[in-house]
Write a protein that holds these residues in place. Sequence first.
Motif, PDB file in Angstrom:
ATOM      1  N   VAL A 132       0.851  -1.194   0.000  1.00 57.69           N
ATOM      2  CA  VAL A 132       0.000   0.000   0.000  1.00 57.69           C
ATOM      3  C   VAL A 132       0.886   1.244   0.000  1.00 57.69           C
ATOM      4  O   VAL A 132       0.675   2.190  -0.770  1.00 57.69           O
ATOM      5  N   PHE A 133       1.911   1.247   0.851  1.00 55.75           N
ATOM      6  CA  PHE A 133       2.831   2.383   0.914  1.00 55.75           C
ATOM      7  C   PHE A 133       3.493   2.612  -0.443  1.00 55.75           C
ATOM      8  O   PHE A 133       3.528   3.722  -0.968  1.00 55.75           O
ATOM      9  N   GLN A 134       3.979   1.515  -1.018  1.00 50.07           N
ATOM     10  CA  GLN A 134       4.767   1.609  -2.250  1.00 50.07           C
ATOM     11  C   GLN A 134       3.911   1.986  -3.469  1.00 50.07           C
ATOM     12  O   GLN A 134       4.306   2.836  -4.268  1.00 50.07           O
ATOM     13  N   TYR A 135       2.751   1.362  -3.602  1.00 45.53           N
ATOM     14  CA  TYR A 135       1.984   1.518  -4.839  1.00 45.53           C
ATOM     15  C   TYR A 135       0.841   2.526  -4.736  1.00 45.53           C
ATOM     16  O   TYR A 135       0.410   3.058  -5.743  1.00 45.53           O
ATOM     17  N   VAL A 136       0.328   2.730  -3.527  1.00 43.41           N
ATOM     18  CA  VAL A 136      -0.864   3.574  -3.377  1.00 43.41           C
ATOM     19  C   VAL A 136      -0.504   4.951  -2.809  1.00 43.41           C
ATOM     20  O   VAL A 136      -0.987   5.967  -3.271  1.00 43.41           O
ATOM     21  N   VAL A 137       0.372   4.961  -1.815  1.00 44.55           N
ATOM     22  CA  VAL A 137       0.591   6.194  -1.049  1.00 44.55           C
ATOM     23  C   VAL A 137       1.710   7.061  -1.621  1.00 44.55           C
ATOM     24  O   VAL A 137       1.568   8.279  -1.741  1.00 44.55           O
ATOM     25  N   LEU A 138       2.815   6.427  -1.994  1.00 43.96           N
ATOM     26  CA  LEU A 138       4.048   7.174  -2.235  1.00 43.96           C
ATOM     27  C   LEU A 138       3.923   8.219  -3.346  1.00 43.96           C
ATOM     28  O   LEU A 138       4.287   9.377  -3.163  1.00 43.96           O
TER      29      LEU A 138
ATOM     30  N   PHE B  85     -16.665   0.945  -1.850  1.00 41.65           N
ATOM     31  CA  PHE B  85     -16.946   1.970  -0.849  1.00 41.65           C
ATOM     32  C   PHE B  85     -17.823   3.086  -1.408  1.00 41.65           C
ATOM     33  O   PHE B  85     -17.907   3.287  -2.622  1.00 41.65           O
ATOM     34  N   GLN B  86     -18.395   3.844  -0.490  1.00 40.11           N
ATOM     35  CA  GLN B  86     -19.214   4.996  -0.881  1.00 40.11           C
ATOM     36  C   GLN B  86     -18.401   6.000  -1.698  1.00 40.11           C
ATOM     37  O   GLN B  86     -18.893   6.567  -2.666  1.00 40.11           O
ATOM     38  N   SER B  87     -17.135   6.203  -1.316  1.00 35.53           N
ATOM     39  CA  SER B  87     -16.330   7.252  -1.956  1.00 35.53           C
ATOM     40  C   SER B  87     -15.413   6.699  -3.051  1.00 35.53           C
ATOM     41  O   SER B  87     -14.380   7.288  -3.336  1.00 35.53           O
ATOM     42  N   TYR B  88     -15.785   5.606  -3.643  1.00 28.50           N
ATOM     43  CA  TYR B  88     -15.084   4.941  -4.762  1.00 28.50           C
ATOM     44  C   TYR B  88     -13.652   4.519  -4.415  1.00 28.50           C
ATOM     45  O   TYR B  88     -13.258   3.387  -4.659  1.00 28.50           O
ATOM     46  N   ASN B  89     -12.852   5.490  -3.920  1.00 32.24           N
ATOM     47  CA  ASN B  89     -11.476   5.216  -3.534  1.00 32.24           C
ATOM     48  C   ASN B  89     -10.622   4.623  -4.643  1.00 32.24           C
ATOM     49  O   ASN B  89      -9.815   3.738  -4.402  1.00 32.24           O
ATOM     50  N   LEU B  90     -10.803   5.121  -5.857  1.00 31.94           N
ATOM     51  CA  LEU B  90      -9.862   4.752  -6.911  1.00 31.94           C
ATOM     52  C   LEU B  90      -8.533   5.442  -6.626  1.00 31.94           C
ATOM     53  O   LEU B  90      -8.498   6.463  -5.941  1.00 31.94           O
ATOM     54  N   PHE B  91      -7.454   4.876  -7.164  1.00 35.50           N
ATOM     55  CA  PHE B  91      -6.140   5.484  -6.957  1.00 35.50           C
ATOM     56  C   PHE B  91      -5.918   6.541  -8.034  1.00 35.50           C
ATOM     57  O   PHE B  91      -5.865   6.219  -9.218  1.00 35.50           O
ATOM     58  N   PRO B  92      -5.802   7.825  -7.641  1.00 38.71           N
ATOM     59  CA  PRO B  92      -5.836   8.914  -8.631  1.00 38.71           C
ATOM     60  C   PRO B  92      -4.625   8.943  -9.556  1.00 38.71           C
ATOM     61  O   PRO B  92      -4.707   9.504 -10.636  1.00 38.71           O
ATOM     62  N   HIS B  93      -3.516   8.337  -9.122  1.00 42.65           N
ATOM     63  CA  HIS B  93      -2.300   8.413  -9.941  1.00 42.65           C
ATOM     64  C   HIS B  93      -2.216   7.275 -10.954  1.00 42.65           C
ATOM     65  O   HIS B  93      -1.276   7.218 -11.732  1.00 42.65           O
ATOM     66  N   GLN B  98      -4.817   0.427 -14.836  1.00 42.64           N
ATOM     67  CA  GLN B  98      -3.787   0.207 -13.811  1.00 42.64           C
ATOM     68  C   GLN B  98      -4.413  -0.005 -12.440  1.00 42.64           C
ATOM     69  O   GLN B  98      -3.943  -0.825 -11.650  1.00 42.64           O
ATOM     70  N   ASN B  99      -5.482   0.738 -12.154  1.00 42.75           N
ATOM     71  CA  ASN B  99      -6.234   0.521 -10.919  1.00 42.75           C
ATOM     72  C   ASN B  99      -6.689  -0.929 -10.819  1.00 42.75           C
ATOM     73  O   ASN B  99      -6.596  -1.558  -9.768  1.00 42.75           O
ATOM     74  N   ILE B 100      -7.203  -1.429 -11.938  1.00 48.96           N
ATOM     75  CA  ILE B 100      -7.763  -2.783 -11.940  1.00 48.96           C
ATOM     76  C   ILE B 100      -6.668  -3.847 -11.863  1.00 48.96           C
ATOM     77  O   ILE B 100      -6.799  -4.844 -11.172  1.00 48.96           O
ATOM     78  N   MET B 101      -5.556  -3.579 -12.572  1.00 51.57           N
ATOM     79  CA  MET B 101      -4.517  -4.606 -12.667  1.00 51.57           C
ATOM     80  C   MET B 101      -3.597  -4.656 -11.452  1.00 51.57           C
ATOM     81  O   MET B 101      -2.921  -5.653 -11.232  1.00 51.57           O
ATOM     82  N   LEU B 102      -3.590  -3.570 -10.662  1.00 44.99           N
ATOM     83  CA  LEU B 102      -2.604  -3.476  -9.580  1.00 44.99           C
ATOM     84  C   LEU B 102      -2.582  -4.716  -8.695  1.00 44.99           C
ATOM     85  O   LEU B 102      -1.546  -5.373  -8.552  1.00 44.99           O
ATOM     86  N   PRO B 111       0.555 -12.330 -15.003  1.00 41.97           N
ATOM     87  CA  PRO B 111       1.416 -11.646 -15.977  1.00 41.97           C
ATOM     88  C   PRO B 111       0.696 -10.464 -16.623  1.00 41.97           C
ATOM     89  O   PRO B 111      -0.535 -10.472 -16.737  1.00 41.97           O
ATOM     90  N   GLN B 112       1.493  -9.461 -17.055  1.00 45.84           N
ATOM     91  CA  GLN B 112       0.939  -8.210 -17.587  1.00 45.84           C
ATOM     92  C   GLN B 112      -0.122  -8.451 -18.665  1.00 45.84           C
ATOM     93  O   GLN B 112      -1.218  -7.892 -18.603  1.00 45.84           O
ATOM     94  N   ALA B 113       0.200  -9.274 -19.666  1.00 49.55           N
ATOM     95  CA  ALA B 113      -0.730  -9.467 -20.784  1.00 49.55           C
ATOM     96  C   ALA B 113      -2.052 -10.058 -20.295  1.00 49.55           C
ATOM     97  O   ALA B 113      -3.134  -9.637 -20.705  1.00 49.55           O
ATOM     98  N   GLN B 114      -1.934 -11.016 -19.403  1.00 55.17           N
ATOM     99  CA  GLN B 114      -3.124 -11.670 -18.871  1.00 55.17           C
ATOM    100  C   GLN B 114      -3.935 -10.695 -18.013  1.00 55.17           C
ATOM    101  O   GLN B 114      -5.162 -10.698 -18.037  1.00 55.17           O
ATOM    102  N   ALA B 115      -3.216  -9.842 -17.277  1.00 55.31           N
ATOM    103  CA  ALA B 115      -3.888  -8.846 -16.440  1.00 55.31           C
ATOM    104  C   ALA B 115      -4.659  -7.857 -17.311  1.00 55.31           C
ATOM    105  O   ALA B 115      -5.761  -7.423 -16.947  1.00 55.31           O
ATOM    106  N   GLU B 116      -4.081  -7.519 -18.470  1.00 52.65           N
ATOM    107  CA  GLU B 116      -4.775  -6.596 -19.379  1.00 52.65           C
ATOM    108  C   GLU B 116      -6.058  -7.227 -19.910  1.00 52.65           C
ATOM    109  O   GLU B 116      -7.094  -6.566 -19.999  1.00 52.65           O
ATOM    110  N   THR B 117      -5.986  -8.491 -20.271  1.00 61.36           N
ATOM    111  CA  THR B 117      -7.181  -9.204 -20.722  1.00 61.36           C
ATOM    112  C   THR B 117      -8.245  -9.187 -19.634  1.00 61.36           C
ATOM    113  O   THR B 117      -9.423  -8.914 -19.889  1.00 61.36           O
TER     114      THR B 117
END
Lengths: 231, 243
Positions: A132-138, B85-93, B98-102, B111-117
């Motif tokens: 979380v620190f590495q990928y979400v917070v930093l 969650f109520q406030s979605y909490n997607l990762f803005p960066h 990328q949010n989905i694959m993280l 693997p990356q290709a499979q994660a994209e699929t």
Amino acid sequence: MSLQFESVLAETDIILDGIMLTIGLSASAIVLGLIFAVLLVALRTLAGRWAGIAVDCYVELMRNTPFLVQLFMIFFGLPLVGIRMSGTQAALLAMTLNLAAYATEIIRAGVDSIHKSQLEAGLSLALSKRQVFQYVVLQPAFARVWPALSSQFVLMMLASSICSFISVQELSGAAAIIEQRTFRSFETYIIVTVIYLLLALSLKVFLLWLGQRLFAPVSGLARVDVKAEAA
Amino acid sequence: MPAVLIDDVHKRFGNLEVLKGVSLTVEPGQVVALIGRSGSGKSTLLRCINGLEAIQSGRIEVAGHIVDQDPKHLRELRKDVGIVFQSYNLFPHLTVSQNIMLSPRITQNVPQAQAETLAREVLAQVGLSEKFDSYPDNLSGGQQQRVAIARSLAMRPKVMLFDEVTSALDPELTGEVLLVMEKLAKGGMTMLLVTHEMNFARNVASTTIFMHQGKIWESGPSRELFSNPQTPELRNFVSAGAH
């Protein structure tokens, strides 16, 4: 009063070497100090209570003592325990350790500013606290404090002039030599002032550009762009 | 074996007891709605199920995991239990994909290709295929929430928890999110949702649970519960919500 720059400008080589050393020292200290700071923040955030206290002690020690004294402690103190280093090495070490402490405090503020809900989202996706620190917070934390970090970097570049006290021939050290040779103190320092000013402004512009490249999606700027496009 | 088993759970914040002995079960494929006033403990109960809140006593089992506060156990549990969650909490960066694959990338070593699929698949499921490379800030609230659902689905969860996922949305956007959830429910997903959308609870959830003052006050098949509330508290709550 008459200003005579000829004799000073005849020493261009020394000035150029001084500029290169100032840039080299500053750039190295910024990169190394930043890496060290991120490790310290990670330690403070993720490791136990005692690690956090140790980091806090380090940060307070470095932020509440003069840089000149830190430099002397390293340059004159470390040889006593068998660690020998050149003036330039001592300067780099002192600058790195000093910058790391300030950067730790700034990045920590950024980390603290990340909303708890972001951490919960990360944890809920089965990430560990470290992940979380590495990928979400930093990255969002960095984006938020990048302006504060940037001014700290500029301050460090300017403070590198103090390293001339241990005969490091960065820009201020070079100036001292030229002054001794030419007896043209005022002219020498006029030139050095202009150079420092240009270096600081260039660094500031570079860091602004870098910040926009690295953090565009998380800064307010990206949103403005999108709205402009839509309009 | 039930998908969720909650047995006599007590939860306190300091001196305030917010869950006073709650027991319920959710069977695989079942959709259960939790309704009740703010402060009735329904959101807290949901957060206890994936270990975001620790309980003081009682027992929770979900998707075959016993909920405790051991970080390792919790990570295994959370691979099987999604929460939105109520406030979605997607990762803005990170972009939508990328949010989905993280998490699949780093917690399941997909693997990356499979994660994209996988990302394309779950985005299609929520009807947002074209937002693959967008950033969350460029999406509407409803779209962000659908991405958050897709992000959870990418973990291939056995149970999905929804914590007032439409409360931050205006009515128009609420509809598109509820539609996605209804599709999931029909697809056989086990769902436990805290909601203020009474129509959704009545029509989509097989069982509705009314919580009041930290207890399960009344529960039963949704249509019966809404058409024939037994307690004055639920009667008040339902008629107040009907305006």
